[in-house]
Design an enzyme around this catalytic site. Structure first.
Site, PDB file in Angstrom:
ATOM      1  N   LEU A 203       1.173  -5.316  -9.077  1.00  0.00           N
ATOM      2  CA  LEU A 203       2.137  -4.532  -8.276  1.00  0.00           C
ATOM      3  C   LEU A 203       1.604  -3.101  -8.149  1.00  0.00           C
ATOM      4  CD1 LEU A 203       5.134  -4.370  -7.124  1.00  0.00           C
ATOM      5  CD2 LEU A 203       5.809  -3.674  -9.415  1.00  0.00           C
ATOM      6  N   HIS A 204       1.315  -2.682  -6.935  1.00  0.00           N
ATOM      7  CA  HIS A 204       0.834  -1.294  -6.811  1.00  0.00           C
ATOM      8  C   HIS A 204       1.059  -0.671  -5.435  1.00  0.00           C
ATOM      9  CE1 HIS A 204      -2.558  -3.326  -4.875  1.00  0.00           C
ATOM     10  NE2 HIS A 204      -2.838  -2.172  -4.301  1.00  0.00           N
ATOM     11  N   ARG A 205       1.445  -1.473  -4.429  1.00  0.00           N
ATOM     12  CA  ARG A 205       1.456  -0.933  -3.072  1.00  0.00           C
ATOM     13  C   ARG A 205       2.487   0.186  -2.918  1.00  0.00           C
ATOM     14  NH1 ARG A 205      -1.554  -2.788   1.233  1.00  0.00           N
ATOM     15  NH2 ARG A 205      -3.244  -4.050   0.396  1.00  0.00           N
TER      16      ARG A 205
END
Ligand code: UD1
Ligand code: UDP
Length: 354
Positions: A203-205
């Site tokens: 998860l990073h966007r």
């Protein structure tokens, strides 16, 4: 001798460039110079990939990271232009859709140096995503566009690019080349390939991490999956780590530091399901026959949705939980026709030689 100048800077670009650089090394008439913008700089976000994947050491290493998009892209533009004026390459090669991609393409185009874009033609049709802006502009600036999929070719055709002097090629996806090539290397190094009782998540966007409501909802959803469906292993991107701390959220899954590519392939191979908002990881799930639940409202890799390998759940806690529950352990049939079957880098280099 053709002088190619490659601009990379972020984790997925190291992985993409690794296979193309290998193919370039086999072509005696191309000399490649690599510039690393410094966008990603932690050892486990950068150096580890150069070491593991045998990527040639960059001749030019900038230190441009952090700040707002304009600051980062602008500082890269200034420094890449200087390097290009000095190196005078025949062509600039850029990958994907990060700020490093756009800065490389813009610096080259302004100097009338032809640009080749690997992973051209992808669209999410959501201009709120910084990646979408980078992709569209990079495609406009590029002379040779290497599309990973048929749909990417169609997107460019719909934008009228076939009516210009630009050259569009369906090359296939270099990430499939990397997954296949390095999996074979991994086979000889690591015997630990048994099934794992866990879900792999990333998860990073920005559209998730920079939006407090979305981030909080996804954290709740991941916590529920971890508690009620299967343990969740999450190599945590530094961006997400900072924002979770800043918001005081409690993420109760098995958090690990970002891992190298070999470790990631091993996790992909062993997991029961993939939950992600990454572009690359959506396809890697498919390469390893795993179902994917994507924490986004749109994806550029629509073909995976169409064949039922991937499901979009946005940032909805309940949808994430239900999708994880129903897709856990589901086997997904791979199809070499979608992404080229591992021949993209060779095709790209053949065209560059033309
Ligand atoms: C960038 C790309 C994104 C891509 C991702 C791959 C843009 C606009 N975004 O997002 O498309 O999916 O890379 O991972 O180019 N940080 C560190 N150490 C690092 C790298 C980053 O601490 O090695 C932290 C910094 O605080 C930085 C933040 O993460 O400010 C965000 O990094 P940045 O490169 O701006 O964007 P990513 O989220 O990594
Ligand atoms: N990846 C990795 N280690 C990690 C997380 C991801 O090696 O801890 C790899 C992943 O296997 C894929 C690439 O990084 O090859 C995807 O990059 P990322 O998700 O950062 O960016 P995106 O594809 O969304 O632009």
């Amino acid at each position: 001798m053709i002088k190619i100048f490659t601009v990379i800077g972020a984790r997925p670009q190291f992985i993409k460039a690794s296979v193309v650089s290998k193919a370039i090394q086999q072509a005696s008439s191309i000399k490649e110079t690599i510039l690393h913008t410094g966008q990603h700089f932690d050892k486990n976000m950068s150096d580890i990939f150069f070491n593991q994947l045998g990527i040639p050491k960059p001749s030019i290493k900038l230190n441009v990271n952090g700040g707002n998009h304009g600051q980062m892209t602008g500082r890269m533009l200034i420094e890449i232009e200087e390097a290009l004026l000095h190196e005078k390459p025949d062509r600039v090669l850029v990958y994907g859709d990060t700020n490093s991609t756009l800065a490389g393409a813009l610096a080259a185009a302004k100097l009338n140096i032809p640009v080749a874009h690997v992973e051209a033609g992808l669209r999410s049709f959501n201009n709120q995503m910084p990646e979408e802006i980078n992709r569209i502009l990079t495609d406009r600036l590029s002379d040779v566009l290497f599309c990973p999929t048929e749909l990417a070719v169609k997107n460019l055709r719909d934008e009228g690019i076939d009516k210009t002097s630009k050259k569009v090629f369906k090359s296939g996806d270099v990430m499939q080349d990397a997954a296949l090539f390095f999996s074979r290397e991994l086979d000889s190094e690591i015997s630990n390939s048994g099934d794992g009782n866990f879900v792999l998540a990333t998860l990073h966007r920005a559209e998730n991490t920079d939006n407090p409501k979305r981030l909080a909802s996804l954290v709740r959803g991941l916590n529920r999956v971890h508690k009620h469906v299967s343990p969740v292993v999450l190599p945590l991107h530094p961006r997400t780590k900072k924002l979770i701390q800043k918001q005081g959220l409690s993420l109760d899954v098995d958090i690990i530091d970002p891992v190298g590519y070999f470790e990631m392939l091993n996790l992909l191979r062993r997991c029961q399901l993939v939950l992600t908002d990454s572009g690359g990881v959506q396809k890697e799930a498919f390469f390893f026959n795993k179902a994917c639940v994507t924490m986004r409202d749109q994806t550029e890799w629509v073909e995976l949705i169409d064949i039922g390998a991937n499901e979009l759940v946005g940032a909805d806690e309940e949808l994430l939980f239900l999708a994880a529950k129903s897709s856990l352990g589901r086997y997904v049939e791979d199809d070499d026709n979608l992404y080229g079957g591992g021949t993209a880098a060779k095709r790209i280099v053949r065209q560059l030689l033309d």
